[in-house]
Structure formats: C-alpha cells, structure tokens
Scaffold this motif. Structure first.
Motif, mmCIF file in Angstrom:
data_model
loop_
_atom_site.group_PDB
_atom_site.id
_atom_site.type_symbol
_atom_site.label_atom_id
_atom_site.label_comp_id
_atom_site.label_asym_id
_atom_site.label_seq_id
_atom_site.Cartn_x
_atom_site.Cartn_y
_atom_site.Cartn_z
ATOM 1 N N THR A 219 0.465 -1.572 -0.264
ATOM 2 C CA THR A 219 -0.251 0.129 -0.110
ATOM 3 C C THR A 219 0.763 1.208 0.049
ATOM 4 O OG1 THR A 219 -2.175 -1.314 1.121
ATOM 5 C CG2 THR A 219 -1.790 1.558 0.887
ATOM 6 N N ASP A 220 2.064 1.520 0.864
ATOM 7 C CA ASP A 220 2.762 2.346 0.515
ATOM 8 C C ASP A 220 3.466 2.574 -0.574
ATOM 9 O OD1 ASP A 220 2.114 2.713 3.343
ATOM 10 O OD2 ASP A 220 4.039 1.897 4.040
ATOM 11 N N LEU A 221 3.759 1.374 -0.758
ATOM 12 C CA LEU A 221 4.690 1.688 -2.508
ATOM 13 C C LEU A 221 3.797 2.136 -3.318
ATOM 14 C CD1 LEU A 221 7.306 -1.126 -2.539
ATOM 15 C CD2 LEU A 221 7.565 1.477 -2.526
ATOM 16 N N TYR A 222 2.863 1.860 -3.065
ATOM 17 C CA TYR A 222 1.535 2.047 -4.263
ATOM 18 C C TYR A 222 0.635 3.551 -4.458
ATOM 19 C CZ TYR A 222 -3.410 2.259 -6.939
ATOM 20 O OH TYR A 222 -4.418 2.766 -7.564
ATOM 21 N N ASP A 223 0.559 3.596 -3.258
ATOM 22 C CA ASP A 223 0.227 5.107 -3.187
ATOM 23 C C ASP A 223 1.055 6.148 -3.212
ATOM 24 O OD1 ASP A 223 -1.863 4.641 -1.837
ATOM 25 O OD2 ASP A 223 -1.344 5.163 0.254
ATOM 26 N N ALA A 224 2.687 5.848 -2.828
ATOM 27 C CA ALA A 224 3.850 6.762 -3.884
ATOM 28 C C ALA A 224 3.930 6.825 -5.075
ATOM 29 C CB ALA A 224 4.888 5.866 -3.062
ATOM 30 N N ALA A 225 3.221 5.168 -5.735
ATOM 31 C CA ALA A 225 3.306 5.368 -7.103
ATOM 32 C C ALA A 225 2.610 6.785 -7.872
ATOM 33 C CB ALA A 225 3.335 4.356 -7.783
ATOM 34 N N GLU A 226 1.482 6.499 -6.815
ATOM 35 C CA GLU A 226 0.484 7.256 -7.392
ATOM 36 C C GLU A 226 0.889 9.329 -7.872
ATOM 37 O OE1 GLU A 226 -3.639 7.030 -7.207
ATOM 38 O OE2 GLU A 226 -2.737 4.972 -8.350
ATOM 39 N N THR A 227 1.857 8.894 -6.707
ATOM 40 C CA THR A 227 2.372 10.739 -7.302
ATOM 41 C C THR A 227 3.087 11.112 -7.930
ATOM 42 O OG1 THR A 227 4.110 10.113 -5.559
ATOM 43 C CG2 THR A 227 2.386 11.094 -4.656
ATOM 44 N N PHE A 228 3.282 9.726 -8.892
ATOM 45 C CA PHE A 228 4.664 9.787 -9.872
ATOM 46 C C PHE A 228 3.645 10.197 -11.486
ATOM 47 C CE2 PHE A 228 7.255 6.654 -8.148
ATOM 48 C CZ PHE A 228 7.650 7.791 -7.428
ATOM 49 N N ALA A 229 2.464 9.780 -11.666
ATOM 50 C CA ALA A 229 1.883 9.301 -12.466
ATOM 51 C C ALA A 229 0.587 8.624 -12.618
ATOM 52 C CB ALA A 229 2.803 9.140 -14.181
ATOM 53 N N LYS A 230 0.173 8.627 -13.997
ATOM 54 C CA LYS A 230 -1.251 8.317 -13.818
ATOM 55 C C LYS A 230 -0.651 6.645 -14.534
ATOM 56 C CE LYS A 230 -4.794 10.793 -12.885
ATOM 57 N NZ LYS A 230 -5.186 10.491 -11.222
ATOM 58 N N PRO A 231 -1.876 5.894 -14.188
ATOM 59 C CA PRO A 231 -0.960 3.845 -14.435
ATOM 60 C C PRO A 231 -1.329 3.730 -16.227
ATOM 61 C CG PRO A 231 -2.240 4.356 -13.042
ATOM 62 C CD PRO A 231 -1.702 5.535 -12.989
ATOM 63 N N ASP A 232 -0.139 3.408 -16.372
ATOM 64 C CA ASP A 232 -1.034 2.309 -17.552
ATOM 65 C C ASP A 232 -1.947 1.108 -16.917
ATOM 66 O OD1 ASP A 232 -1.361 0.794 -20.134
ATOM 67 O OD2 ASP A 232 0.336 1.013 -20.534
ATOM 68 N N THR A 233 -2.724 0.926 -17.481
ATOM 69 C CA THR A 233 -3.645 0.078 -16.750
ATOM 70 C C THR A 233 -3.801 -0.711 -18.681
ATOM 71 O OG1 THR A 233 -5.818 1.075 -17.050
ATOM 72 C CG2 THR A 233 -4.895 0.735 -14.757
ATOM 73 N N SER A 234 -2.928 -0.963 -19.389
ATOM 74 C CA SER A 234 -4.069 -1.308 -20.623
ATOM 75 C C SER A 234 -2.596 -2.828 -20.990
ATOM 76 C CB SER A 234 -3.616 -0.930 -21.840
ATOM 77 O OG SER A 234 -1.916 -0.395 -21.851
ATOM 78 N N THR A 235 -1.951 -3.131 -19.777
ATOM 79 C CA THR A 235 -0.952 -4.469 -20.244
ATOM 80 C C THR A 235 -2.033 -5.554 -18.952
ATOM 81 O OG1 THR A 235 -0.004 -2.991 -21.038
ATOM 82 C CG2 THR A 235 0.870 -5.438 -20.619
ATOM 83 N N MET A 236 -2.071 -6.462 -18.678
ATOM 84 C CA MET A 236 -1.977 -7.789 -18.219
ATOM 85 C C MET A 236 -2.878 -7.551 -17.149
ATOM 86 S SD MET A 236 2.143 -8.131 -17.330
ATOM 87 C CE MET A 236 1.711 -7.116 -16.984
ATOM 88 N N GLY A 237 -4.036 -6.557 -17.527
ATOM 89 C CA GLY A 237 -4.881 -6.194 -15.598
ATOM 90 C C GLY A 237 -4.347 -5.634 -14.937
ATOM 91 N N ALA A 238 -2.557 -5.277 -15.295
ATOM 92 C CA ALA A 238 -2.498 -4.730 -13.851
ATOM 93 C C ALA A 238 -2.214 -2.887 -13.817
ATOM 94 C CB ALA A 238 -0.556 -4.793 -14.029
ATOM 95 N N ALA A 239 -1.552 -2.567 -13.135
ATOM 96 C CA ALA A 239 -1.823 -0.899 -13.264
ATOM 97 C C ALA A 239 0.042 -0.673 -12.776
ATOM 98 C CB ALA A 239 -1.882 0.077 -11.834
ATOM 99 N N ILE A 240 0.797 0.276 -14.378
ATOM 100 C CA ILE A 240 2.090 0.385 -14.566
ATOM 101 C C ILE A 240 2.327 1.233 -14.214
ATOM 102 C CG2 ILE A 240 4.100 -0.056 -16.176
ATOM 103 C CD1 ILE A 240 2.728 -2.755 -17.283
ATOM 104 N N TYR A 241 3.014 1.851 -12.966
ATOM 105 C CA TYR A 241 3.841 3.404 -13.192
ATOM 106 C C TYR A 241 5.187 3.462 -13.966
ATOM 107 C CZ TYR A 241 -0.623 3.204 -10.082
ATOM 108 O OH TYR A 241 -1.615 3.260 -9.485
ATOM 109 N N ARG A 242 5.128 4.546 -14.332
ATOM 110 C CA ARG A 242 5.946 4.783 -15.211
ATOM 111 C C ARG A 242 7.114 5.426 -13.735
ATOM 112 N NH1 ARG A 242 8.895 3.644 -18.390
ATOM 113 N NH2 ARG A 242 11.183 4.837 -19.806
ATOM 114 N N LEU A 243 8.473 5.372 -13.577
ATOM 115 C CA LEU A 243 9.106 5.909 -11.939
ATOM 116 C C LEU A 243 9.947 6.933 -13.225
ATOM 117 C CD1 LEU A 243 10.723 2.521 -10.632
ATOM 118 C CD2 LEU A 243 8.820 3.886 -10.209
ATOM 119 N N PRO A 244 10.225 7.773 -12.022
ATOM 120 C CA PRO A 244 10.474 9.128 -12.616
ATOM 121 C C PRO A 244 11.945 9.223 -13.146
ATOM 122 C CG PRO A 244 9.833 9.722 -10.749
ATOM 123 C CD PRO A 244 9.295 8.324 -11.042
ATOM 124 N N LYS A 245 12.999 8.453 -12.777
ATOM 125 C CA LYS A 245 14.075 7.736 -13.523
ATOM 126 C C LYS A 245 14.380 5.963 -13.213
ATOM 127 C CE LYS A 245 16.761 8.733 -8.904
ATOM 128 N NZ LYS A 245 17.926 9.259 -8.914
#
Length: 188
Positions: A50-76
């Motif tokens: 949950t902590d990581l998910y909440d942090a990822a939410e601050t980076f960008a909107k997730p790509d949810t088009s693959t594998m039924g997953a939420a994929i977040y692009r990290l800043p670097k």
C-alpha cells in the motif's frame, strides 16, 4: 478506495487489519524501494504494498492496458544487481517491476528461481519462481509469497520481476488447471 484494494482478497485484508500483520509503514519510499519490494525485501505485506502504491500514484497516472495490471512509470531508471527498470507494477496481490529486456533466465540465475511448469495460460512464455522460506511467510495461513520472474509477448521485450502473494485457494486452482492442461496435451 484504491484500485489495489478492490483487487485484493477481502479475507486477507481483514486478517491483516485485525492482526497487525505487515511491515511498518515506509516513510516516502525511495525509487530503490520499488526494486527491493519486487525481490521480496521486505517480504510482501499489505502495508508495504500500500505504501508503494500510494507513492507510485504521485508519479503519474498508471497504464492499465497491459496484463490487468497498473504500471507506473518511475521518474528515473533504477538499477540493481545489473538489471534496470523504470516501471513499477501492481497486479492483484503482487508488487513488481518491469525489467528492461527478456531476461527471465538471468533473473532466475541471480535470484535462485526454478522454472515454472505452466505458462499462466499463455500470459508468459517463460517463467521462474521461488516460494519464500517459512520465516518470511507473514500470511501463511491464507497463502504463500513467492519471488517470480516472467517474460512473454504481452510484456513487449520486458520481464516481470515481482513479489506475489497467492492465496491457498488460487494456488490449488492453478495446480488443478495445470494438471488438466497436461492431461489434455497427453491426449487423456
């Protein structure tokens, strides 16, 4: 309610909330924490995910088009043990990263994984896993945590490295399905 919790088994959430199971909350996870979580350091817990998910939410909107997953692009990009990622993945009760390249076999060698028998109904063309030792199974009553590396066509030249919790019921169903598929291939 986050997408993560809508997909997580209710019984596990109730158990975790009632018993306090889980790692202490991370203070503002660093990018390296996403890779560490993918290799089960610390072992999977509802709180750390949950902590990581909440942090990822601050980076960008997730790509949810693959594998039924939420994929977040990290800043670097983040590199560990010679492998590089820039994508954090949350899928059901798994936390992981997408490693650059089709490197499941190399990840298996590095993290002491064994080849999986099934291919997740075609979702992976090559997969490896290792169930964590008993002392790292915080929710063993409900299921097991494993470190997995999987590659396949849907990943577009990347490899999933993840720490995943699989409930006892889901594990039994998958084993039964693998038996049926194997019997079908043998012509039974």
């Amino acid at each position: 309610m986050s997408m993560y919790f809508r997909r997580f088994p209710l019984a596990v959430l109730a158990f975790a909330a009632a018993s306090g199971v889980g790692a202490p909350a991370l203070a503002a996870p660093a990018l390296e924490d996403f890779f560490a979580a993918a290799v089960c350091q610390p072992p999977y817990s509802v709180q750390s995910a949950t902590d990581l998910y909440d942090a990822a939410e601050t980076f960008a909107k997730p790509d949810t088009s693959t594998m039924g997953a939420a994929i977040y692009r990290l800043p670097k990009p983040v590199t560990r043990d010679g492998f590089t990622t820039q994508d954090a993945v949350f899928a059901g009760s798994a936390v992981g990263v997408l490693i650059d390249g089709e490197v499941a076999a190399k990840l298996a060698e590095r993290y002491h994984l064994t080849q999986e028998e099934g291919h997740m109904l075609g979702a992976s063309s090559l997969g490896f896993s290792r169930v964590l030792p008993d002392d790292q199974q915080q929710m063993k009553e409900f299921g097991l945590v494993s470190l997995v590396a999987r590659q396949g066509p849907a990943l577009n030249g990347k490899t999933l490295l993840a720490c995943e919790f699989v409930s006892n019921e889901d594990r039994a169903a998958l084993e039964e399905l693998n038996k049926l598929v194997a019997a079908h291939r043998r012509g039974e």
